[in-house]
Each structure stands twice: as structure tokens, then as C-alpha cells.
Design an enzyme around this catalytic site. Structure first.
Site, PDB file in Angstrom:
ATOM      1  N   TYR A  65      -0.692  -9.009  -5.878  1.00 24.89           N
ATOM      2  CA  TYR A  65      -0.735  -7.256  -5.570  1.00 24.89           C
ATOM      3  C   TYR A  65       0.446  -6.694  -5.893  1.00 24.89           C
ATOM      4  O   TYR A  65       0.597  -5.617  -6.768  1.00 24.89           O
ATOM      5  CB  TYR A  65      -1.558  -6.926  -4.372  1.00 24.89           C
ATOM      6  CG  TYR A  65      -1.504  -5.556  -3.966  1.00 24.89           C
ATOM      7  CD1 TYR A  65      -0.687  -5.000  -3.112  1.00 24.89           C
ATOM      8  CD2 TYR A  65      -2.549  -4.720  -4.697  1.00 24.89           C
ATOM      9  CE1 TYR A  65      -0.888  -3.679  -2.897  1.00 24.89           C
ATOM     10  CE2 TYR A  65      -2.694  -3.488  -4.211  1.00 24.89           C
ATOM     11  CZ  TYR A  65      -1.871  -2.966  -3.634  1.00 24.89           C
ATOM     12  OH  TYR A  65      -1.831  -1.520  -2.987  1.00 24.89           O
ATOM     13  N   LYS A 106      -8.072  -2.013   6.029  1.00 26.51           N
ATOM     14  CA  LYS A 106      -6.879  -2.225   6.410  1.00 26.51           C
ATOM     15  C   LYS A 106      -6.798  -2.111   7.840  1.00 26.51           C
ATOM     16  O   LYS A 106      -7.711  -1.947   8.539  1.00 26.51           O
ATOM     17  CB  LYS A 106      -5.761  -1.417   5.765  1.00 26.51           C
ATOM     18  CG  LYS A 106      -5.412  -1.713   4.443  1.00 26.51           C
ATOM     19  CD  LYS A 106      -4.596  -0.703   3.504  1.00 26.51           C
ATOM     20  CE  LYS A 106      -5.652   0.404   2.966  1.00 26.51           C
ATOM     21  NZ  LYS A 106      -6.428  -0.211   2.216  1.00 26.51           N
ATOM     22  N   ALA A 107      -5.794  -2.720   8.369  1.00 18.63           N
ATOM     23  CA  ALA A 107      -5.673  -2.765  10.228  1.00 18.63           C
ATOM     24  C   ALA A 107      -6.028  -1.472  10.940  1.00 18.63           C
ATOM     25  O   ALA A 107      -7.092  -1.729  11.777  1.00 18.63           O
ATOM     26  CB  ALA A 107      -4.252  -3.037  10.431  1.00 18.63           C
ATOM     27  N   LYS A 146     -13.457  -2.652  15.310  1.00 20.51           N
ATOM     28  CA  LYS A 146     -13.630  -4.065  16.241  1.00 20.51           C
ATOM     29  C   LYS A 146     -13.803  -3.294  17.750  1.00 20.51           C
ATOM     30  O   LYS A 146     -14.536  -3.779  18.233  1.00 20.51           O
ATOM     31  CB  LYS A 146     -12.418  -5.101  15.997  1.00 20.51           C
ATOM     32  CG  LYS A 146     -12.569  -5.642  14.745  1.00 20.51           C
ATOM     33  CD  LYS A 146     -11.199  -6.476  14.622  1.00 20.51           C
ATOM     34  CE  LYS A 146     -11.430  -7.508  13.476  1.00 20.51           C
ATOM     35  NZ  LYS A 146     -10.359  -8.570  13.260  1.00 20.51           N
TER      36      LYS A 146
END
Ligand code: NAD
Ligand code: GDC
Length: 331
Positions: free
Chosen positions: A150, A193-194, A201
Site C-alpha cells: 500500500y 481502522k482503529a 468493540k
């Protein structure tokens, strides 16, 4: 100006969708929005826009798309968070076909301006080995050692943008995005992404009643995260500037992933037991944006605080989660 044709390639995605929305809100009436996905899968889809489902790896489609265009925003890419780009290096590199063919088509169509969305993944990995990272300045992309797959595609296309400007006179502009987040972004399915992943979560833990969270890596790794509204200020500003070289577009609010989780837990009013998955995709140990240049050029820099942006993102993901999985019990 407002009648000039603006093309957004990758408009079915996160940033592209917001860009189309931004241009419409600011009175631009002549917009062509393009993406390979069926319209039903677009994150944002607007009436009164020339929406087209096309594969922009194909030169003939890029020619169709750039025909009559004044400005082109080239965001289309096969990409995602570390969970995607670490496991799909060849696929990410094939995105070079999009940038190459869009540049060719834009140059043939004599487009006035061409924006390319590069990434902080171009930066030399050796300069990102410590959580206590020195903020990356634009020159830190060389000597070149970008993210495998990437990052190389992004760096190569940056240079192609430069040579299309130098040799053919196509006015290209390049921003290196630093981890952009916000509503209407990818929040599950593996490309997230995070920021979105951690919000999801925490929400999942609340609904399931299992108050634990898996964090990739040891949680000490650091990043800066840019809220989408800052991106929407920076992209048009860079496009209409005289900034010829690639420039950072990110915040310099450095946080650990553990701190990102702290914020998401505070928003979700829950405390979770943390499990660290050291085998999960981690990327670099530390990455931050040095905003010296963008401050010099634009007398502005991205600065929406993570706490503020993550609250909006969490609330949006929560609603999406309920819509997708039903309003099960939230504890
Ligand atoms: P995204 O995945 O939400 O949007 C990209 C869009 O491109 C998708 O909708 C996808 O369907 C489309 N696309 C892929 N292949 C295509 C093809 N062959 N033809 C037409 N469309 C195609 O990603 P995003 O977060 O909106 O990122 C937009 C751009 O910014 C990308 O170039 C990405 O590499 C870059 N970028 C994003 C971030 C970030 O944190 N979001 C960071 C650095 C760079
Ligand atoms: O995926 P990402 O946001 O990409 O990961 C940031 C950090 O958060 C990583 O160290 C990752 O291990 C950690 N992390 C912890 N838990 C989780 O559940 C999780 N999901 C995810 N996704 N990460 C988790 C990104 C690229 C983009 C783009 C930006 C530019 O790399 O993936 O394509 O180029 O950089 O800044 P990140 O920041 O490593």
C-alpha cells in the site's frame, strides 16, 4: 465556478462521500460521483449528482469520467486499516492502475486541477520504530521505505503526479492523510481502522454483556487521528493552493491505542478487561504528523480534538450497530 464539473473518484467510500456532501452544501451543482460499488453499497449517495458505477482501473472508464471535468479528486483505492493492507499487499498495489489511468485521462481532458489522496504510510518505517515518535515531516518519506504494498503504491503515484505536472502541465496536488475517522466510515468487515474498530468493540461489549476487549498489539503504539471535518477543510484548501509537493494532512495530537480505548470506554460509560493480541496486524510503533508546512502554507492545521470527534463517531456507529443487529439489550 459552481457550474464547473467536479469529479470525485471513490465517492461511494468514506472520504469521497463526505467530499460530495461538502461540495453540495457549498453550492456546487455540477458533481460527478464515481465508484466501483453498486449504489446500494455507497456510504453516502445523493440525488442531483451524476452518480456512476464504474471500475476506474480501466482507462476507458477514466476517460468517460474525466470528460469535461474542471477538477478531479482521485480517492478511489482498494484500502483499509492494518487488518486489510497487511494481508492484501498485491491488491493494494493494483490501485496504481487507478491513479495511472486517472492521471492519463485527466491530462487528455485538460483538467484544471487534480487532487491525489496519498497516505502517511509512505513514510520511512525506520522513522516510526518508537512510540515516542518524532512527528513526521514531509522529507521523512526519503530514503524510501514505505509500508509494504500500500505505501509503495502511494509513493509511486505521488511521483507520477509530480511528473505529470512537470512534463505535461497537469496541476496536481497531493495530501498525505493521517488516519482519518468519523461517521459514514467503514466500521466492521475487516477494512476498518482503529478508531471505528475500537468504538465497535466497546459497543459490542456493552450489548453482549461480556465486558472485555481485544486490542491489537500491546496498546502502547501511538498514532494521531484526524476527524473527517478537518479533512474536508484541508482537501479543497490544498487543491486550490500553490503547494506543489506532497503535504501532511493530519493532527499532531499523539495518543496511544490504550488512550484511544480509554476515550471510547468513557464515551460508552463502561470499563472493559483488555486482552492484547500481539499476533494481530500492528503497523508501525509510532506515527504523528508534523504540521509545520501546512501551517506555513495555509495558516491552518487540523485540530479537532480526538475526544470530540470520537464521540460523534461512536454515536453514529452505535446507531448503525443497532440498525444492523437489532436493539438487543445494552448493559
Ligand atoms: P474507502 O475505502 O472508504 O473509499 C475508497 C473507495 O474507492 C471505495 O468506496 C471503493 O469502492 C472505491 N474503489 C476501489 N477500487 C475502485 C475502482 N477500481 N474503481 C472505482 N472505485 C474504486 O477509503 P477512504 O477512507 O474514503 O480513503 C479515500 C482515499 O484516501 C484512499 O485513496 C485512501 O488510500 C486514502 N487514505 C485514507 C486514509 C484514511 O484514514 N481513511 C488515510 C490515508 C489515505
Ligand atoms: O488499522 P489502523 O488504524 O492503521 O491501526 C492503528 C493501530 O491500532 C495499529 O497499531 C493497530 O494494531 C492498532 N489496533 C488495535 N486494535 C483493531 O481492532 C485494533 N483494529 C484496527 N484496525 N487496529 C487496531 C493506517 C492505514 C491506512 C492509512 C493510515 C494513514 O495505518 O491502515 O490505510 O494509510 O494508516 O495514517 P494504521 O494507522 O496502522
Amino acid at each position: 465556478m459552481s457550474r464547473d464539473l467536479i469529479v470525485v473518484a471513490g465517492a461511494g467510500g468514506f472520504i469521497g462521500g463526505h467530499l460530495v456532501s461538502h461540495f453540495r452544501r457549498n453550492g456546487f451543482e455540477n458533481i460527478r460521483a464515481v465508484d466501483i460499488k453498486p449504489f446500494s453499497e455507497w456510504y453516502q449517495h445523493f440525488d442531483g449528482v451524476d452518480n456512476q458505477q464504474l471500475d476506474l482501473m480501466l482507462l476507458e472508464n477514466c476517460r468517460k469520467v474525466c470528460d469535461g471535468a474542471s477538477e478531479v479528486y482521485c480517492l478511489a483505492a482498494d484500502m483499509g486499516g492494518m487488518g486489510f493492507i497487511e494481508l492484501n499487499k498485491a491488491k493494494c498495489m493494483l490501485t496504481v492502475l487507478i491513479g495511472t489511468h486517472m492521471l492519463q485521462a485527466a491530462q487528455e481532458a485538460e483538467v484544471e486541477r487534480f487532487f491525489y489522496s496519498s497516505s502517511a504510510c509512505v513514510y520511512n518505517a525506520d522513522k516510526q520504530t518508537s512510540e515516542d515518535v518524532i512527528a513526521l515531516k514531509e522529507s521523512d518519506a526519503y530514503p524510501a521505505m514505505p509500508e509494504d504494498g500500500y505505501g509503495w503504491e502511494k509513493l509511486f503515484t505521488e511521483r507520477m503526479c509530480r511528473h505529470f505536472r512537470e512534463d505535461f502541465g497537469l496541476e496536481t496536488r497531493i495530501a498525505r492523510f493521517h488516519n482519518v475517522y468519523g461517521p459514514h466510515g467503514t466500521w466492521d468487515g475487516g477494512r476498518e481502522k482503529a478508531p471505528a474498530a475500537i468504538c465497535r468493540k466497546v459497543i459490542q461489549a456493552k450489548f453482549s454483556g461480556k465486558h472485555e476487549i481485544e486490542i491489537w498489539g500491546d496498546g502502547k503504539q501511538t498514532r494521531s487521528f484526524m476527524y473527517i471535518d478537518d479533512c474536508l477543510v484541508g482537501v479543497p484548501a490544498i487543491m486550490h493552493s500553490d503547494i506543489l509537493e506532497p503535504i501532511n494532512l493530519g493532527t499532531n495530537e499523539l495518543v496511544t491505542i490504550n488512550q484511544l480505548v480509554d476515550i471510547a470506554e468513557e464515551i460508552g460509560e463502561v470499563k472493559l478487561e483488555r486482552r492484547y493480541n500481539l499476533d494481530a496486524p500492528k503497523g508501525v510503533n509510532g506515527r504523528n504528523s508534523d504540521n509545520t508546512k501546512i501551517r506555513e502554507y495555509l495558516d491552518w492545521e487540523p485540530g479537532i480534538p480526538l475526544r470530540e470527534g470520537l464521540e460523534k463517531t461512536y454515536r453514529w456507529i452505535y446507531d448503525e450497530y443497532v440498525a444492523k443487529y437489532g436493539a438487543a439489550r445494552a448493559v
